[in-house]
Design a protein around this motif. Sequence first.
Motif, PDB file in Angstrom:
ATOM      1  N   GLN A 105       5.360  -6.363  -2.155  1.00  0.00           N
ATOM      2  CA  GLN A 105       5.743  -6.516  -1.910  1.00  0.00           C
ATOM      3  C   GLN A 105       5.598  -5.158  -1.307  1.00  0.00           C
ATOM      4  N   LEU A 106       6.431  -4.019  -1.514  1.00  0.00           N
ATOM      5  CA  LEU A 106       6.447  -2.819  -1.507  1.00  0.00           C
ATOM      6  C   LEU A 106       4.887  -2.343  -0.470  1.00  0.00           C
ATOM      7  N   VAL A 107       3.998  -2.986  -0.851  1.00  0.00           N
ATOM      8  CA  VAL A 107       2.983  -2.189  -0.367  1.00  0.00           C
ATOM      9  C   VAL A 107       2.094  -2.687   1.049  1.00  0.00           C
ATOM     10  N   GLY A 108       2.291  -4.461   0.693  1.00  0.00           N
ATOM     11  CA  GLY A 108       2.671  -5.223   2.127  1.00  0.00           C
ATOM     12  C   GLY A 108       3.576  -4.622   3.334  1.00  0.00           C
ATOM     13  N   HIS A 109       4.918  -4.232   2.607  1.00  0.00           N
ATOM     14  CA  HIS A 109       5.629  -4.281   3.863  1.00  0.00           C
ATOM     15  C   HIS A 109       5.720  -2.182   3.957  1.00  0.00           C
ATOM     16  N   ARG A 110       4.633  -1.896   4.265  1.00  0.00           N
ATOM     17  CA  ARG A 110       3.998  -0.214   4.089  1.00  0.00           C
ATOM     18  C   ARG A 110       5.322   0.543   3.823  1.00  0.00           C
ATOM     19  N   HIS A 111       5.955   0.166   2.722  1.00  0.00           N
ATOM     20  CA  HIS A 111       6.542   1.449   1.165  1.00  0.00           C
ATOM     21  C   HIS A 111       5.595   2.901   1.272  1.00  0.00           C
ATOM     22  N   ILE A 112       4.321   2.474   0.790  1.00  0.00           N
ATOM     23  CA  ILE A 112       3.812   2.895   0.180  1.00  0.00           C
ATOM     24  C   ILE A 112       2.979   3.504   0.532  1.00  0.00           C
ATOM     25  N   THR A 113       2.229   5.093  -0.003  1.00  0.00           N
ATOM     26  CA  THR A 113       1.600   6.922   0.323  1.00  0.00           C
ATOM     27  C   THR A 113       0.739   6.124  -0.223  1.00  0.00           C
ATOM     28  N   VAL A 114      -1.208   6.298   0.292  1.00  0.00           N
ATOM     29  CA  VAL A 114      -1.857   7.283  -0.783  1.00  0.00           C
ATOM     30  C   VAL A 114      -2.661   8.443   0.332  1.00  0.00           C
ATOM     31  N   ASN A 115      -2.217   9.473  -1.146  1.00  0.00           N
ATOM     32  CA  ASN A 115      -3.254  10.415   0.127  1.00  0.00           C
ATOM     33  C   ASN A 115      -2.677  10.557   0.920  1.00  0.00           C
ATOM     34  N   GLY A 116      -1.583  10.115   1.410  1.00  0.00           N
ATOM     35  CA  GLY A 116      -0.283  10.663   2.426  1.00  0.00           C
ATOM     36  C   GLY A 116      -0.724  10.278   4.030  1.00  0.00           C
ATOM     37  N   GLU A 117      -1.578   8.913   3.476  1.00  0.00           N
ATOM     38  CA  GLU A 117      -1.433   7.531   4.472  1.00  0.00           C
ATOM     39  C   GLU A 117      -1.378   6.265   3.723  1.00  0.00           C
ATOM     40  N   ILE A 118      -0.638   5.425   4.931  1.00  0.00           N
ATOM     41  CA  ILE A 118       0.360   4.220   4.236  1.00  0.00           C
ATOM     42  C   ILE A 118      -0.941   3.017   4.183  1.00  0.00           C
ATOM     43  N   VAL A 119      -0.767   2.886   3.013  1.00  0.00           N
ATOM     44  CA  VAL A 119      -1.877   1.501   2.642  1.00  0.00           C
ATOM     45  C   VAL A 119      -0.766   0.030   2.489  1.00  0.00           C
ATOM     46  N   ASN A 120      -1.471  -1.226   3.116  1.00  0.00           N
ATOM     47  CA  ASN A 120      -0.880  -2.193   3.101  1.00  0.00           C
ATOM     48  C   ASN A 120      -1.487  -3.282   2.228  1.00  0.00           C
ATOM     49  N   ILE A 121      -2.124  -2.733   1.955  1.00  0.00           N
ATOM     50  CA  ILE A 121      -3.128  -3.249   0.522  1.00  0.00           C
ATOM     51  C   ILE A 121      -3.320  -3.793  -0.415  1.00  0.00           C
ATOM     52  N   PRO A 122      -2.746  -5.049  -0.818  1.00  0.00           N
ATOM     53  CA  PRO A 122      -2.064  -4.507  -2.383  1.00  0.00           C
ATOM     54  C   PRO A 122      -3.693  -4.542  -3.438  1.00  0.00           C
ATOM     55  N   SER A 123      -4.881  -5.315  -3.143  1.00  0.00           N
ATOM     56  CA  SER A 123      -6.511  -5.320  -3.763  1.00  0.00           C
ATOM     57  C   SER A 123      -6.387  -3.801  -3.872  1.00  0.00           C
ATOM     58  N   TYR A 124      -5.618  -2.614  -2.878  1.00  0.00           N
ATOM     59  CA  TYR A 124      -6.546  -1.374  -2.680  1.00  0.00           C
ATOM     60  C   TYR A 124      -7.088  -0.738  -3.942  1.00  0.00           C
ATOM     61  N   GLN A 125      -8.830  -0.676  -4.889  1.00  0.00           N
ATOM     62  CA  GLN A 125      -8.663  -0.135  -5.086  1.00  0.00           C
ATOM     63  C   GLN A 125      -8.611   1.705  -5.367  1.00  0.00           C
ATOM     64  N   VAL A 126      -7.596   2.513  -6.171  1.00  0.00           N
ATOM     65  CA  VAL A 126      -7.063   3.791  -6.597  1.00  0.00           C
ATOM     66  C   VAL A 126      -8.247   4.061  -7.323  1.00  0.00           C
ATOM     67  N   LYS A 127      -8.351   5.413  -6.722  1.00  0.00           N
ATOM     68  CA  LYS A 127      -9.451   6.002  -7.454  1.00  0.00           C
ATOM     69  C   LYS A 127      -9.087   7.129  -8.349  1.00  0.00           C
ATOM     70  N   ALA A 128      -9.408   7.950  -9.515  1.00  0.00           N
ATOM     71  CA  ALA A 128      -8.958   8.649  -9.740  1.00  0.00           C
ATOM     72  C   ALA A 128      -8.347  10.235  -9.511  1.00  0.00           C
ATOM     73  N   GLY A 129      -7.323  10.452  -8.811  1.00  0.00           N
ATOM     74  CA  GLY A 129      -7.172  11.688  -8.193  1.00  0.00           C
ATOM     75  C   GLY A 129      -6.163  11.158  -6.971  1.00  0.00           C
ATOM     76  N   ASP A 130      -6.416  10.166  -6.800  1.00  0.00           N
ATOM     77  CA  ASP A 130      -5.869  10.017  -5.320  1.00  0.00           C
ATOM     78  C   ASP A 130      -3.894  10.011  -5.528  1.00  0.00           C
ATOM     79  N   VAL A 131      -3.714  10.484  -5.175  1.00  0.00           N
ATOM     80  CA  VAL A 131      -2.002  10.938  -5.203  1.00  0.00           C
ATOM     81  C   VAL A 131      -1.083   9.135  -4.277  1.00  0.00           C
ATOM     82  N   ILE A 132      -0.286   8.116  -4.841  1.00  0.00           N
ATOM     83  CA  ILE A 132       0.506   7.700  -4.521  1.00  0.00           C
ATOM     84  C   ILE A 132       1.896   7.946  -4.674  1.00  0.00           C
ATOM     85  N   GLY A 133       2.307   7.726  -2.862  1.00  0.00           N
ATOM     86  CA  GLY A 133       3.693   8.290  -2.980  1.00  0.00           C
ATOM     87  C   GLY A 133       4.384   6.622  -2.063  1.00  0.00           C
ATOM     88  N   VAL A 134       5.287   7.027  -1.851  1.00  0.00           N
ATOM     89  CA  VAL A 134       6.866   6.140  -1.070  1.00  0.00           C
ATOM     90  C   VAL A 134       6.190   7.328  -0.003  1.00  0.00           C
TER      91      VAL A 134
END
Length: 201
Positions: free
Chosen positions: A113-142
């Motif tokens: 739900q947090l991801v779907g509601h656009r609360h989460i960023t990956v490498n500084g960019e908002i990602v709202n796809i729960p199934s997004y595949q995170v890669k080694a080294g990616d920075v995840i934040g709020v």
Amino acid sequence: MARYRGPKTKIARKFGQAIFGDDKSFEKRNYPPGQHGNNRRRGKKSEYAIQLMEKQKAKYTYGILERQFRNMFEKATRAQGITGEVLLQLCESRLDNVVYRMGLSSSRRGARQLVGHRHITVNGEIVNIPSYQVKAGDVIGVREKSKSLQVINDSLDNERSVYEWITFNKDTKEGTYVSVPQRIQIPEQINEQFIVELYSK
């Protein structure tokens, strides 16, 4: 957004594990569901039934429906390495699961739900796809606007788990997916070999 929305405790009782996280109802009745509960005579399960149950357990644990799970299995078969281990690594690399592992939510359902509601960023960019595949080294934040959310702060206050493949800073609410976890590091009680055998039939 397709997801399982049915009863959680009933499913957890079916597998004999609190696969959706802490569940007081499951603790009170940790035996299979049904009219006769523990007294029901259950015959020996067939090989197919055992394999199917293991696949269903993995799907419910990670909150993935059949088509997506099968696609992940086919991706795992094409990748280098042991198919079952690669399948679990793909499940662990989903963004909603990484958010859950970082302690930003007390459940995978909440993390989704947090991801779907656009609360989460990956490498500084908002990602709202729960199934997004995170890669080694990616920075995840709020994202900045969401850092004061009570649900996130409450979850972080109660979080005690530490995972070797993830680093997280509670002050900045930002973490790094350091590496893909090895099978021995993944705490889920899933026999991935049964899933491989089932799909290989």
